[in-house]
Design a protein around this motif. Structure first.
Motif, PDB file in Angstrom:
ATOM      1  N   ALA A 268    -132.572 -75.069  11.076  1.00 57.03           N
ATOM      2  CA  ALA A 268    -133.338 -75.920  10.163  1.00 57.03           C
ATOM      3  C   ALA A 268    -133.843 -75.045   9.026  1.00 57.03           C
ATOM      4  CB  ALA A 268    -134.507 -76.575  10.885  1.00 57.03           C
ATOM      5  N   LEU A 269    -133.491 -75.412   7.818  1.00 54.46           N
ATOM      6  CA  LEU A 269    -133.904 -74.658   6.640  1.00 54.46           C
ATOM      7  C   LEU A 269    -134.768 -75.553   5.760  1.00 54.46           C
ATOM      8  CD1 LEU A 269    -130.396 -73.195   5.809  1.00 54.46           C
ATOM      9  CD2 LEU A 269    -132.252 -72.038   7.004  1.00 54.46           C
ATOM     10  N   LEU A 270    -135.996 -75.145   5.537  1.00 60.62           N
ATOM     11  CA  LEU A 270    -136.866 -75.887   4.642  1.00 60.62           C
ATOM     12  C   LEU A 270    -136.474 -75.535   3.213  1.00 60.62           C
ATOM     13  CD1 LEU A 270    -139.279 -77.817   4.594  1.00 60.62           C
ATOM     14  CD2 LEU A 270    -140.755 -75.802   4.496  1.00 60.62           C
ATOM     15  N   LEU A 271    -136.092 -76.532   2.440  1.00 58.35           N
ATOM     16  CA  LEU A 271    -135.615 -76.300   1.080  1.00 58.35           C
ATOM     17  C   LEU A 271    -136.788 -76.172   0.110  1.00 58.35           C
ATOM     18  CD1 LEU A 271    -132.576 -78.748   1.061  1.00 58.35           C
ATOM     19  CD2 LEU A 271    -132.611 -76.293   1.542  1.00 58.35           C
ATOM     20  N   PRO A 272    -136.560 -75.549  -1.056  1.00 54.55           N
ATOM     21  CA  PRO A 272    -137.634 -75.411  -2.050  1.00 54.55           C
ATOM     22  C   PRO A 272    -138.273 -76.761  -2.346  1.00 54.55           C
ATOM     23  CG  PRO A 272    -135.739 -74.115  -2.716  1.00 54.55           C
ATOM     24  CD  PRO A 272    -135.313 -74.925  -1.518  1.00 54.55           C
ATOM     25  N   GLY A 273    -139.574 -76.754  -2.484  1.00 50.33           N
ATOM     26  CA  GLY A 273    -140.328 -77.987  -2.688  1.00 50.33           C
ATOM     27  C   GLY A 273    -141.035 -78.422  -1.420  1.00 50.33           C
ATOM     28  N   GLY A 274    -140.474 -78.020  -0.263  1.00 48.33           N
ATOM     29  CA  GLY A 274    -141.135 -78.243   1.014  1.00 48.33           C
ATOM     30  C   GLY A 274    -141.102 -79.635   1.582  1.00 48.33           C
ATOM     31  N   THR A 275    -140.271 -80.536   1.034  1.00 46.65           N
ATOM     32  CA  THR A 275    -140.221 -81.894   1.573  1.00 46.65           C
ATOM     33  C   THR A 275    -138.854 -82.262   2.135  1.00 46.65           C
ATOM     34  OG1 THR A 275    -139.680 -82.825  -0.584  1.00 46.65           O
ATOM     35  CG2 THR A 275    -142.023 -82.719   0.008  1.00 46.65           C
ATOM     36  N   THR A 276    -137.888 -81.356   2.042  1.00 48.68           N
ATOM     37  CA  THR A 276    -136.540 -81.623   2.537  1.00 48.68           C
ATOM     38  C   THR A 276    -136.122 -80.510   3.482  1.00 48.68           C
ATOM     39  OG1 THR A 276    -135.975 -82.740   0.478  1.00 48.68           O
ATOM     40  CG2 THR A 276    -134.142 -82.074   1.871  1.00 48.68           C
TER      41      THR A 276
END
Length: 109
Positions: free
Chosen positions: A72-80
Protein backbone atom coordinates in the motif's frame (compact mmCIF):
# COMPACT_ATOMS: atom_id res chain seq x y z
CA UNK A 1 -1.48 -2.17 29.09
CA UNK A 2 -4.74 -0.63 27.94
CA UNK A 3 -6.66 -2.73 25.43
CA UNK A 4 -7.80 -1.10 22.17
CA UNK A 5 -11.48 -0.58 21.52
CA UNK A 6 -13.58 -3.32 19.94
CA UNK A 7 -14.71 -2.97 16.35
CA UNK A 8 -11.38 -3.57 14.67
CA UNK A 9 -10.63 -6.04 11.93
CA UNK A 10 -10.85 -9.75 12.52
CA UNK A 11 -7.43 -11.44 12.69
CA UNK A 12 -5.72 -11.57 9.31
CA UNK A 13 -2.40 -12.06 7.56
CA UNK A 14 -0.88 -10.93 4.25
CA UNK A 15 -2.47 -7.50 4.66
CA UNK A 16 -0.99 -4.12 3.77
CA UNK A 17 -0.57 -1.34 6.29
CA UNK A 18 0.78 2.17 6.67
CA UNK A 19 0.73 5.01 9.20
CA UNK A 20 -0.54 8.52 8.36
CA UNK A 21 -1.07 11.36 10.84
CA UNK A 22 -1.21 9.07 13.88
CA UNK A 23 -3.57 6.57 12.20
CA UNK A 24 -2.55 2.98 11.45
CA UNK A 25 -4.33 1.74 8.32
CA UNK A 26 -4.84 -2.00 7.71
CA UNK A 27 -6.00 -2.96 4.21
CA UNK A 28 -7.12 -6.33 2.94
CA UNK A 29 -5.42 -9.58 3.82
CA UNK A 30 -6.68 -13.09 4.41
CA UNK A 31 -8.75 -14.05 7.45
CA UNK A 32 -8.35 -17.15 9.63
CA UNK A 33 -11.05 -19.00 7.68
CA UNK A 34 -9.17 -18.29 4.40
CA UNK A 35 -11.62 -15.57 3.40
CA UNK A 36 -10.56 -12.52 1.46
CA UNK A 37 -10.73 -9.39 3.57
CA UNK A 38 -12.13 -6.75 1.20
CA UNK A 39 -12.04 -4.08 3.86
CA UNK A 40 -9.87 -1.40 5.39
CA UNK A 41 -9.64 -0.22 8.98
CA UNK A 42 -7.74 2.48 10.79
CA UNK A 43 -6.56 2.51 14.37
CA UNK A 44 -6.11 5.86 16.08
CA UNK A 45 -2.78 5.46 17.88
CA UNK A 46 -3.61 8.26 20.33
CA UNK A 47 -7.23 7.46 21.19
CA UNK A 48 -6.82 3.68 20.69
CA UNK A 49 -10.04 3.43 18.67
CA UNK A 50 -10.73 1.31 15.58
CA UNK A 51 -12.97 2.35 12.70
CA UNK A 52 -13.74 0.89 9.33
CA UNK A 53 -12.59 3.03 6.41
CA UNK A 54 -14.96 3.10 3.45
CA UNK A 55 -13.39 3.49 0.05
CA UNK A 56 -14.97 5.48 -2.74
CA UNK A 57 -15.49 2.89 -5.44
CA UNK A 58 -15.02 3.99 -9.02
CA UNK A 59 -15.64 2.10 -12.23
CA UNK A 60 -13.31 -0.72 -11.18
CA UNK A 61 -14.81 -3.67 -9.29
CA UNK A 62 -12.81 -3.74 -6.06
CA UNK A 63 -13.53 -7.43 -5.51
CA UNK A 64 -11.81 -8.41 -8.76
CA UNK A 65 -8.50 -7.34 -7.17
CA UNK A 66 -6.87 -9.79 -4.74
CA UNK A 67 -6.42 -7.82 -1.50
CA UNK A 68 -3.53 -9.96 -0.20
CA UNK A 69 0.28 -9.78 -0.35
CA UNK A 70 0.30 -6.30 -1.83
CA UNK A 71 2.02 -3.06 -0.98
CA UNK A 72 0.00 0.00 0.00
CA UNK A 73 1.52 3.28 -1.11
CA UNK A 74 0.04 6.55 0.08
CA UNK A 75 0.21 8.91 -2.89
CA UNK A 76 1.09 12.63 -2.66
CA UNK A 77 -1.81 14.61 -1.24
CA UNK A 78 -2.58 11.90 1.30
CA UNK A 79 -6.08 10.95 0.12
CA UNK A 80 -5.31 8.18 -2.39
CA UNK A 81 -3.77 4.77 -1.77
CA UNK A 82 -2.21 2.65 -4.51
CA UNK A 83 -2.32 -1.12 -4.02
CA UNK A 84 0.59 -2.58 -5.95
CA UNK A 85 1.22 -6.23 -6.71
CA UNK A 86 -0.32 -8.91 -4.59
CA UNK A 87 -2.08 -12.10 -5.36
CA UNK A 88 -2.57 -15.52 -3.90
CA UNK A 89 -0.98 -18.92 -4.44
CA UNK A 90 -3.04 -22.04 -3.83
CA UNK A 91 -1.11 -25.16 -4.75
CA UNK A 92 -4.24 -27.19 -5.48
CA UNK A 93 -5.91 -24.52 -7.62
CA UNK A 94 -3.13 -22.42 -9.14
CA UNK A 95 -2.37 -18.79 -8.53
CA UNK A 96 -3.88 -15.39 -9.12
CA UNK A 97 -1.90 -12.19 -9.38
CA UNK A 98 -2.94 -8.59 -9.78
CA UNK A 99 -1.89 -7.25 -13.17
CA UNK A 100 -2.93 -3.67 -12.43
CA UNK A 101 -2.22 -1.05 -9.82
CA UNK A 102 -5.44 -0.32 -7.97
CA UNK A 103 -5.91 3.21 -6.63
CA UNK A 104 -8.45 3.85 -3.90
CA UNK A 105 -9.65 7.18 -2.61
CA UNK A 106 -9.89 7.33 1.14
CA UNK A 107 -13.23 8.66 2.30
CA UNK A 108 -13.08 11.43 4.86
CA UNK A 109 -12.24 9.90 8.20
Amino acid sequence: VERPSPGGPEPRYSHASFVKDGLLFVIGGVTRDWGDAFAAFCFDLRDRLWREVPFIEGAYNLRSHVWARQQALLLPGGTTVALVGGGILVFAHGSTTNPLVLTLSLSPI
